[in-house]
Design a protein around this motif. Structure first.
Motif, PDB file in Angstrom:
ATOM      1  N   THR A  23       0.850  -1.185   0.000  1.00  6.93           N
ATOM      2  CA  THR A  23       0.000   0.000   0.000  1.00  6.93           C
ATOM      3  C   THR A  23       0.888   1.238   0.000  1.00  6.93           C
ATOM      4  OG1 THR A  23      -0.111   0.208   2.399  1.00  6.93           O
ATOM      5  CG2 THR A  23      -1.723  -1.256   1.342  1.00  6.93           C
ATOM      6  N   TRP A  24       0.281   2.392  -0.264  1.00 10.55           N
ATOM      7  CA  TRP A  24       1.070   3.625  -0.310  1.00 10.55           C
ATOM      8  C   TRP A  24       1.758   3.902   1.021  1.00 10.55           C
ATOM      9  CZ3 TRP A  24      -3.699   6.543  -2.614  1.00 10.55           C
ATOM     10  CH2 TRP A  24      -3.869   6.160  -3.958  1.00 10.55           C
ATOM     11  N   LYS A 189      -7.818  -1.286  -3.446  1.00 16.22           N
ATOM     12  CA  LYS A 189      -8.536  -0.017  -3.577  1.00 16.22           C
ATOM     13  C   LYS A 189      -7.653   1.058  -4.185  1.00 16.22           C
ATOM     14  CE  LYS A 189     -11.315   3.175  -0.764  1.00 16.22           C
ATOM     15  NZ  LYS A 189     -11.830   3.463   0.599  1.00 16.22           N
ATOM     16  N   GLN A 190      -6.395   1.102  -3.779  1.00 16.23           N
ATOM     17  CA  GLN A 190      -5.494   2.130  -4.287  1.00 16.23           C
ATOM     18  C   GLN A 190      -5.116   1.911  -5.745  1.00 16.23           C
ATOM     19  OE1 GLN A 190      -2.360   2.005  -1.354  1.00 16.23           O
ATOM     20  NE2 GLN A 190      -3.518   3.239   0.108  1.00 16.23           N
ATOM     21  N   GLY A 195      -8.587   5.413  -6.864  1.00 18.82           N
ATOM     22  CA  GLY A 195      -7.367   5.554  -6.071  1.00 18.82           C
ATOM     23  C   GLY A 195      -6.330   6.424  -6.758  1.00 18.82           C
ATOM     24  N   ARG A 196      -6.173   6.250  -8.055  1.00 16.26           N
ATOM     25  CA  ARG A 196      -5.204   7.070  -8.796  1.00 16.26           C
ATOM     26  C   ARG A 196      -5.612   8.540  -8.772  1.00 16.26           C
ATOM     27  NH1 ARG A 196      -1.136   4.502  -8.205  1.00 16.26           N
ATOM     28  NH2 ARG A 196      -0.254   6.320  -9.256  1.00 16.26           N
ATOM     29  N   GLN A 198      -7.239  10.047  -6.399  1.00 14.46           N
ATOM     30  CA  GLN A 198      -6.915  10.546  -5.064  1.00 14.46           C
ATOM     31  C   GLN A 198      -5.427  10.898  -4.967  1.00 14.46           C
ATOM     32  OE1 GLN A 198      -8.473  11.119  -1.828  1.00 14.46           O
ATOM     33  NE2 GLN A 198      -6.414  11.963  -1.621  1.00 14.46           N
ATOM     34  N   SER A 199      -4.569  10.012  -5.454  1.00 17.98           N
ATOM     35  CA  SER A 199      -3.137  10.266  -5.411  1.00 17.98           C
ATOM     36  C   SER A 199      -2.771  11.496  -6.231  1.00 17.98           C
ATOM     37  CB  SER A 199      -2.366   9.045  -5.924  1.00 17.98           C
ATOM     38  OG  SER A 199      -0.981   9.277  -5.923  1.00 17.98           O
ATOM     39  N   ASN A 283      -4.776   9.305   8.248  1.00 13.54           N
ATOM     40  CA  ASN A 283      -5.688   8.773   7.226  1.00 13.54           C
ATOM     41  C   ASN A 283      -6.801   7.910   7.819  1.00 13.54           C
ATOM     42  OD1 ASN A 283      -4.806   9.804   4.607  1.00 13.54           O
ATOM     43  ND2 ASN A 283      -2.905   8.695   5.007  1.00 13.54           N
ATOM     44  N   HIS A 330      -2.643  11.248   1.212  1.00 11.18           N
ATOM     45  CA  HIS A 330      -2.941   9.879   0.766  1.00 11.18           C
ATOM     46  C   HIS A 330      -2.527   9.802  -0.697  1.00 11.18           C
ATOM     47  CE1 HIS A 330      -4.780   6.050   1.508  1.00 11.18           C
ATOM     48  NE2 HIS A 330      -5.792   6.217   0.681  1.00 11.18           N
ATOM     49  N   ASP A 332       0.579   7.975  -3.791  1.00 15.10           N
ATOM     50  CA  ASP A 332       1.560   6.976  -4.206  1.00 15.10           C
ATOM     51  C   ASP A 332       2.970   7.560  -4.046  1.00 15.10           C
ATOM     52  OD1 ASP A 332       3.240   5.207  -5.492  1.00 15.10           O
ATOM     53  OD2 ASP A 332       2.050   5.083  -7.329  1.00 15.10           O
TER      54      ASP A 332
END
Length: 463
Positions: A23-24, A189-190, A195-196, A198-199, A283, A330, A332
């Motif tokens: 995960t990130w 989810k990421q 998810g992308r 959000q990053s 987070n 939150h 990558d």
């Protein structure tokens, strides 16, 4: 006579297994551990009630590892590093028997904690939890638990402790549903389009600040030392009382007063504005994360403009800056690295290697008015401050790392800094200045920061 150690292998079996990218948050902490060589293991020691049997600790360890996928997770090294969750295995429980009176159980437990803390995990072969118990006369006096930081963060340990209440000691099991997202679920989810997005949104926040702030935070120290990084702890009853007063007046959480005090003190010391910091973002406010037993914490950047303002105004700016940082914490880490390379290609190296971490409480709310200090009580507290040097190390995770912790009737401000950037005298001055600016503002809503507009290549960073 001293102590002897034996090892019990505790079998476990849990639901869910598989393999995924990190995960990130896992990747972020792994990069820090890899780059610094620091173990960063977290946990502690708990004194147990008299008569606690070793068998109950075996039951607890079996329950925790069976229950939580994060504690059944190991790494598989490759490009990229991946996480592997197993369904079953055996996890060791160390039992240290104290015999005679040559050693006290508390000292033995502390020695075990230090050993667990210092030794890096064997990330491919070792389960990410180390548990040991100290016994005298057949009963457990202390339990020591340390976790690999890739597996859990501090809030994840809090979730583990809450989940212990669901354990049925008679059966060693529970009927309660598993709390929160697992690391495998978080990784999946990421990897989605959502998810992308959000990053990408978080990294736009980072890039906006990195392109607006002055490139340099510090000059060159006139007193560099070896080991390079020195840590000072400043214990201040006065700062504790003053922060409560400012928080009550402004309506802001005490943590924002801490950030404002740091921002004003650093600007006064270095002559550079705005003050930049990376904040630890839990987070845990994100869906499915509040009770997740996992590593979710990441760093996020903020910049606080202190020029031409009162301290109360800086507290408000700190609230805005920190809130933006939390919303954009939150992302990558590999995408962050690529973005930093683009910014450095345009601007050269931008210095933002500062971490500010308020660890005192989970909410930082000010006390009611009846519990606030009077001017006389605050004045009496000022001479009571003490300072001492702690660790001196060759590596650190930042050029400047400030941690704020609760102390009895006081606050501990620990400042660990690169002495090639901030001399030992500068470190002492920064701690004293954080106390001074807060005390100055305690009963003065119009207390000025004393930082002029235009100082230090000032550029306003929009919230």
């Amino acid at each position: 006579m001293g102590s002897s150690t034996r090892r019990i292998l505790v079998p476990f079996h849990g639901e869910g297994a598989g393999e995924a990218d990190l995960t990130w948050a896992q990747l972020g902490i792994w990069q820090t551990m890899r780059d610094t060589g620091l173990s960063m293991n977290i946990g502690g020691t708990v004194a147990m009630p008299p008569g606690t049997p070793v068998e109950s600790m075996q039951t607890l360890l079996r329950y925790l590892v069976s229950r939580h996928q994060a504690l059944r997770t190991r790494l598989r090294f490759g490009d990229p590093v991946r996480q592997v969750v197993s369904e079953s295995g055996e996890v060791p429980l160390d039992v240290v028997d104290v015999v005679g009176t040559d050693e006290e159980p508390e000292a033995v437990a502390e020695a075990l904690r230090l050993r667990y803390e210092a030794a890096p995990f064997d990330y491919e072969a070792e389960w990410p939890v180390r548990m040991g118990v100290v016994c005298r006369d057949g009963s457990v006096t202390h339990v020591v638990v340390l976790y690999c930081h890739v597996a859990v963060d501090g809030f994840g340990i809090d979730a583990i402790v809450r989940d212990m209440a669901h354990l049925d000691p008679a059966t060693g099991t529970t009927a309660a549903p598993l709390p929160g997202l697992t690391p495998l679920e978080m990784a999946a989810k990421q990897a989605t389009a959502s998810g992308r997005r959000q990053s990408d949104k978080s990294l736009r926040h980072w890039e906006q600040i990195l392109r607006a702030i002055p490139a340099r935070r510090f000059g060159v120290s006139d007193d560099p030392r070896e080991p390079r990084y020195w840590e000072l702890t400043h214990r201040s009853p006065a700062m504790h009382l003053a922060m409560q007063l400012v928080a009550h007046r402004t309506g802001a959480g005490v943590g924002y007063v801490v950030l404002a005090a740091y921002s004003v003190a650093l600007a006064r010391l270095t002559g550079r504005n705005p003050s930049v910091a990376q904040l630890v973002v839990s987070n845990r406010f994100r869906p499915g994360c509040a009770d997740s037993v996992s590593q979710l914490a990441q760093l996020s950047i903020c910049a606080v403009d202190v020029a031409g303002a009162t301290f109360d105004e800086v507290v408000g700016r700190a609230w805005t800056a920190a809130t933006n940082a939390y919303m954009h914490g939150h992302f990558d880490p590999l995408a962050l690295t690529a973005m930093l390379e683009r910014v450095r290609a345009d601007r050269g190296d931008v210095d933002f290697s500062i971490i500010v971490n308020d660890r005192r409480t989970r909410d930082g709310a000010p006390p009611p008015a009846d519990d606030l200090a009077t001017p006389g009580q605050l004045a009496d507290a000022v001479p009571l401050s003490t300072s001492w040097w702690n660790r001196k190390v060759d590596v650190l995770d930042a050029e400047l790392n400030i941690s704020v912790d609760a102390a009895p009737g006081a606050v501990d401000v620990s400042i660990c800094a690169d002495t090639h950037r901030l001399s030992p005298a500068d470190i002492q001055a920064l701690a004293a200045e954080m106390e001074r600016v807060t005390v100055e503002a305690a009963f003065d809503a119009a207390s000025p920061t004393g930082v002029a507009v235009g100082v230090g290549e000032h550029q306003t960073v929009a919230g």
